[in-house]
Scaffold this motif. Structure first.
Motif, PDB file in Angstrom:
ATOM      1  N   ILE A  99       0.854  -1.187   0.000  1.00 36.51           N
ATOM      2  CA  ILE A  99       0.000   0.000   0.000  1.00 36.51           C
ATOM      3  C   ILE A  99       0.891   1.239   0.000  1.00 36.51           C
ATOM      4  CG2 ILE A  99      -1.831   1.245   1.199  1.00 36.51           C
ATOM      5  CD1 ILE A  99      -2.662  -1.363   2.504  1.00 36.51           C
ATOM      6  N   ARG A 100       0.669   2.122  -0.966  1.00 32.41           N
ATOM      7  CA  ARG A 100       1.480   3.340  -1.095  1.00 32.41           C
ATOM      8  C   ARG A 100       0.680   4.520  -0.545  1.00 32.41           C
ATOM      9  NH1 ARG A 100       4.518   6.581  -5.832  1.00 32.41           N
ATOM     10  NH2 ARG A 100       2.434   7.122  -6.560  1.00 32.41           N
ATOM     11  N   THR A 101       1.237   5.204   0.454  1.00 35.49           N
ATOM     12  CA  THR A 101       0.525   6.298   1.105  1.00 35.49           C
ATOM     13  C   THR A 101       1.492   7.430   1.462  1.00 35.49           C
ATOM     14  OG1 THR A 101       0.883   5.493   3.362  1.00 35.49           O
ATOM     15  CG2 THR A 101      -1.049   4.650   2.200  1.00 35.49           C
ATOM     16  N   ARG A 102       0.914   8.585   1.724  1.00 34.33           N
ATOM     17  CA  ARG A 102       1.693   9.675   2.300  1.00 34.33           C
ATOM     18  C   ARG A 102       1.770   9.479   3.809  1.00 34.33           C
ATOM     19  NH1 ARG A 102       1.431  15.700   0.272  1.00 34.33           N
ATOM     20  NH2 ARG A 102       3.425  15.534   1.347  1.00 34.33           N
ATOM     21  N   GLU A 103       2.785  10.127   4.426  1.00 37.08           N
ATOM     22  CA  GLU A 103       2.948   9.956   5.863  1.00 37.08           C
ATOM     23  C   GLU A 103       1.731  10.510   6.590  1.00 37.08           C
ATOM     24  OE1 GLU A 103       5.526  13.551   4.986  1.00 37.08           O
ATOM     25  OE2 GLU A 103       3.961  12.393   3.999  1.00 37.08           O
ATOM     26  N   GLY A 104       1.402   9.865   7.685  1.00 38.60           N
ATOM     27  CA  GLY A 104       0.196  10.184   8.427  1.00 38.60           C
ATOM     28  C   GLY A 104      -0.835   9.072   8.293  1.00 38.60           C
ATOM     29  N   PHE A 105      -0.912   8.449   7.117  1.00 40.27           N
ATOM     30  CA  PHE A 105      -1.895   7.373   6.941  1.00 40.27           C
ATOM     31  C   PHE A 105      -1.567   6.190   7.837  1.00 40.27           C
ATOM     32  CE2 PHE A 105      -3.787   3.629   5.145  1.00 40.27           C
ATOM     33  CZ  PHE A 105      -5.050   4.042   4.747  1.00 40.27           C
ATOM     34  N   VAL A 106      -0.315   5.766   7.829  1.00 45.23           N
ATOM     35  CA  VAL A 106       0.068   4.608   8.650  1.00 45.23           C
ATOM     36  C   VAL A 106      -0.146   4.926  10.124  1.00 45.23           C
ATOM     37  CG1 VAL A 106       1.962   3.099   9.339  1.00 45.23           C
ATOM     38  CG2 VAL A 106       1.721   3.774   6.944  1.00 45.23           C
ATOM     39  N   GLU A 107       0.288   6.127  10.546  1.00 50.42           N
ATOM     40  CA  GLU A 107       0.171   6.493  11.952  1.00 50.42           C
ATOM     41  C   GLU A 107      -1.292   6.556  12.404  1.00 50.42           C
ATOM     42  OE1 GLU A 107       3.990   8.363  10.395  1.00 50.42           O
ATOM     43  OE2 GLU A 107       1.972   7.916   9.680  1.00 50.42           O
TER      44      GLU A 107
END
Length: 298
Positions: A99-107
């Motif tokens: 899954i490719r995301t910008r930072e903040g999504f995982v957190e």
């Protein structure tokens, strides 16, 4: 080299099972003459009579007897391969989703998403990779299973999308900062020293465009490539960060956030995937959980 007509495998399987041209024709809903022509083609293709007359019936040749089990398995496997998957066996699923995301999504969403997926399917793994741009190459070549982000002009025209949530930009400062108290006016906001967030160079953005008609301009003291470093700098200084509200919820913990004093439209964060995965049961299951996780947090 020309390939043989693989439909003949089905015909041969039925002929060998029935041992009769007439019965095989009825089973395949063909006329007896059409079945006789198919048997003739099989004889030409294999170089063997396959079925020969013995009294009033037909008996298989040694070649036909040798082929019977093999052809039956081939037809069975072919039908199974082309049959739609009715039910996904999540308990046995072993798969890694990238899954490719910008930072903040995982957190903000990663832990709950992984917990939900692993509760259904312990063999599933997630691999989160950074999203430095909106290029759709990863979705096209299969190195990325799913992306999240704002749809832009660089998004491939064939890419499938579905909205996850609406978001907006907010200002963020450390607790105790001057902007943590009192009314935030455009002039007070613009007068602070700001952190620019730019992935591909250039410090100006929609906030600067909204300030321009008011005769105001931000001073960009430092530029970073993402939301996480912007908030880290704001947390330890008097700099002002401007970041998406929902996408950075946990990253902003312990800081003061405020609505921007200039009118800016909200934007939609979506998930994106390639059409070849649209009907994949495991991918549909993943997308359903991503929607549920993003929709449950406000």
């Amino acid at each position: 080299m020309s390939l043989p007509d693989l439909n003949l495998l089905i015909t041969l399987d039925v002929l060998l099972a029935e041992g009769s041209v007439a019965r095989a024709a009825r089973r395949l809903r063909l006329s007896p003459s059409a079945m006789s022509r198919a048997l003739a083609r099989l004889r030409d293709t294999t170089g063997d009579p396959l079925l020969v007359r013995a009294g009033r019936g037909l008996v298989p040749t040694p070649r036909a007897i040798a082929l019977r089990e093999q052809v039956g398995q081939l037809v069975h496997d072919g039908v199974a391969a082309l049959r739609p998957v009715d039910k996904l066996d999540l308990a046995q699923l072993s798969r890694t989703f990238t899954i490719r995301t910008r930072e903040g999504f995982v957190e903000n969403f990663g832990a709950e998403l992984l917990t939900r997926l692993r509760a259904d399917s312990p063999g599933v793994r997630l691999r989160f990779v950074p999203k430095p741009d909106k290029d759709s190459t990863g979705l096209r070549d299969g190195s990325v299973d799913l992306e999240t982000g704002v749809i832009g002009k660089d998004t491939g025209p064939e890419v499938r999308t579905q909205a996850l949530f609406r978001d907006r930009l907010v200002g963020v400062v450390r607790v105790g900062h001057a902007l943590a108290e009192g009314e935030i006016t455009p002039s007070r906001y613009a007068a602070g020293e700001h952190i620019g967030v730019a992935r591909r160079g250039g410090e100006k953005g929609p906030v600067d465009e909204a300030l321009l008609p008011l005769g105001l301009e931000r001073t960009i003291a430092v530029t970073v490539a993402g939301f996480s470093p912007a908030l880290a700098l704001a947390r330890g200084s008097d700099l002002v960060a401007t970041v998406p509200e929902r996408h950075t919820g946990l990253l902003r913990h312990g800081m003061h956030s405020f609505a921007l004093p200039v009118p800016l439209p909200e934007f939609t964060v979506s998930m994106l995937w390639h059409p070849r995965l649209d009907a994949d049961p495991a991918h549909r299951w993943l997308r359903a959980h991503v929607r549920a996780v993003c929709g449950a947090q406000h």
